[in-house]
Design an enzyme around this catalytic site. Structure first.
Site, PDB file in Angstrom:
ATOM      1  N   LYS A 111      44.585  15.402  52.186  1.00 38.20           N
ATOM      2  CA  LYS A 111      45.492  16.857  51.352  1.00 38.20           C
ATOM      3  C   LYS A 111      46.698  16.947  51.381  1.00 38.20           C
ATOM      4  O   LYS A 111      46.525  18.334  52.451  1.00 38.20           O
ATOM      5  CB  LYS A 111      44.169  17.524  52.563  1.00 38.20           C
ATOM      6  CG  LYS A 111      42.222  17.589  52.042  1.00 38.20           C
ATOM      7  CD  LYS A 111      41.739  17.788  52.705  1.00 38.20           C
ATOM      8  CE  LYS A 111      40.346  17.831  52.996  1.00 38.20           C
ATOM      9  NZ  LYS A 111      39.669  18.216  53.207  1.00 38.20           N
ATOM     10  N   TYR A 113      50.750  17.002  49.956  1.00 35.50           N
ATOM     11  CA  TYR A 113      51.541  16.003  49.193  1.00 35.50           C
ATOM     12  C   TYR A 113      52.403  15.367  49.557  1.00 35.50           C
ATOM     13  O   TYR A 113      52.998  15.868  50.148  1.00 35.50           O
ATOM     14  CB  TYR A 113      51.967  17.338  47.614  1.00 35.50           C
ATOM     15  CG  TYR A 113      50.915  18.036  47.615  1.00 35.50           C
ATOM     16  CD1 TYR A 113      50.312  17.339  46.785  1.00 35.50           C
ATOM     17  CD2 TYR A 113      50.173  19.381  48.455  1.00 35.50           C
ATOM     18  CE1 TYR A 113      49.133  18.139  45.568  1.00 35.50           C
ATOM     19  CE2 TYR A 113      49.560  20.032  46.948  1.00 35.50           C
ATOM     20  CZ  TYR A 113      48.414  19.136  46.566  1.00 35.50           C
ATOM     21  OH  TYR A 113      47.885  20.411  45.841  1.00 35.50           O
ATOM     22  N   ILE A 118      51.183  20.646  52.495  1.00 34.60           N
ATOM     23  CA  ILE A 118      49.680  20.759  52.618  1.00 34.60           C
ATOM     24  C   ILE A 118      49.353  21.254  51.095  1.00 34.60           C
ATOM     25  O   ILE A 118      50.166  22.325  51.042  1.00 34.60           O
ATOM     26  CB  ILE A 118      49.482  21.749  53.722  1.00 34.60           C
ATOM     27  CG1 ILE A 118      49.735  23.300  53.619  1.00 34.60           C
ATOM     28  CG2 ILE A 118      50.313  21.391  55.270  1.00 34.60           C
ATOM     29  CD1 ILE A 118      49.352  24.134  54.594  1.00 34.60           C
ATOM     30  N   CYS A 119      47.921  20.543  50.929  1.00 34.00           N
ATOM     31  CA  CYS A 119      47.567  21.013  49.958  1.00 34.00           C
ATOM     32  C   CYS A 119      46.809  22.823  50.253  1.00 34.00           C
ATOM     33  O   CYS A 119      45.862  22.709  51.052  1.00 34.00           O
ATOM     34  CB  CYS A 119      46.179  19.478  49.972  1.00 34.00           C
ATOM     35  SG  CYS A 119      45.342  20.638  48.539  1.00 34.00           S
ATOM     36  N   LEU A 120      47.254  23.347  49.364  1.00 32.05           N
ATOM     37  CA  LEU A 120      46.485  24.322  49.501  1.00 32.05           C
ATOM     38  C   LEU A 120      45.797  25.598  47.973  1.00 32.05           C
ATOM     39  O   LEU A 120      46.177  26.196  47.650  1.00 32.05           O
ATOM     40  CB  LEU A 120      47.371  25.872  50.099  1.00 32.05           C
ATOM     41  CG  LEU A 120      48.663  26.064  51.244  1.00 32.05           C
ATOM     42  CD1 LEU A 120      49.557  26.605  51.300  1.00 32.05           C
ATOM     43  CD2 LEU A 120      47.071  26.229  51.588  1.00 32.05           C
TER      44      LEU A 120
END
Length: 165
Positions: A111, A113, A118-120
């Site tokens: 989760k 990149y 952070i993946c949002l």
């Protein structure tokens, strides 16, 4: 479809001031106005967290408010896990949310990149889009980074990927 927001998170966000100036760092004086709104919301968020004994980040910016850095931490099983945090304000801000980066965790979770961002995208980005220009950095921390840490830190600990400070 957006994931449901925890009641405590929703309650916190509802207490944060909403921003009104639609300006990016390219917008001169309008950006200064937006930056003042950002600081007001961040100060309110920090005060709320301290009052609730829920202090979990520090944050500062460069003089023009385009680069931000600090630390964030999360507790799991009574142990503290702390990470450096950084992000830049995108040229298309506030239409585009900031990409919060935790460089120490790069490559440790799916989760995330490249570069430790952070993946949002799935849950947070649509919410951000519906609230332009009302959401700002404090909202990104409360609705993006906070829930991300709450979900990811326990998994990272259980997989032996991080150690407490």
């Amino acid at each position: 479809m957006d994931a449901p927001i925890a009641d405590s998170t929703k309650e916190t966000v509802q207490k944060l001031p909403l921003l009104s100036t639609r300006a990016s760092p390219r917008d001169g004086e309008a950006w200064i106005t937006r930056l003042k709104e950002e600081y007001t919301a961040l100060i309110q968020y920090v005060k709320m967290n301290k009052a609730a004994d829920n202090d979990w980040f520090t944050i500062a910016s460069n003089p023009n408010g385009t680069r931000w850095h600090g630390t964030c931490w999360s507790y799991y099983n009574g142990l503290r896990y702390e990470f450096d945090m950084e992000f830049e304000i995108p040229a298309t801000y506030p239409v585009t949310n900031p990409e919060i980066c935790l460089p120490q965790l790069e490559g440790k979770t799916a989760k995330m990149y490249r570069g430790g961002k952070i993946c949002l995208t799935i849950h947070f980005a649509p919410l951000w889009q519906r609230n332009v220009p009302r959401f700002g950095i404090a909202h990104a921390l409360a609705l993006g980074l906070g829930p991300w840490l709450a979900a990811e830190v326990p998994d990272l600990v259980e997989r032996g990927m991080i150690t407490p400070v």
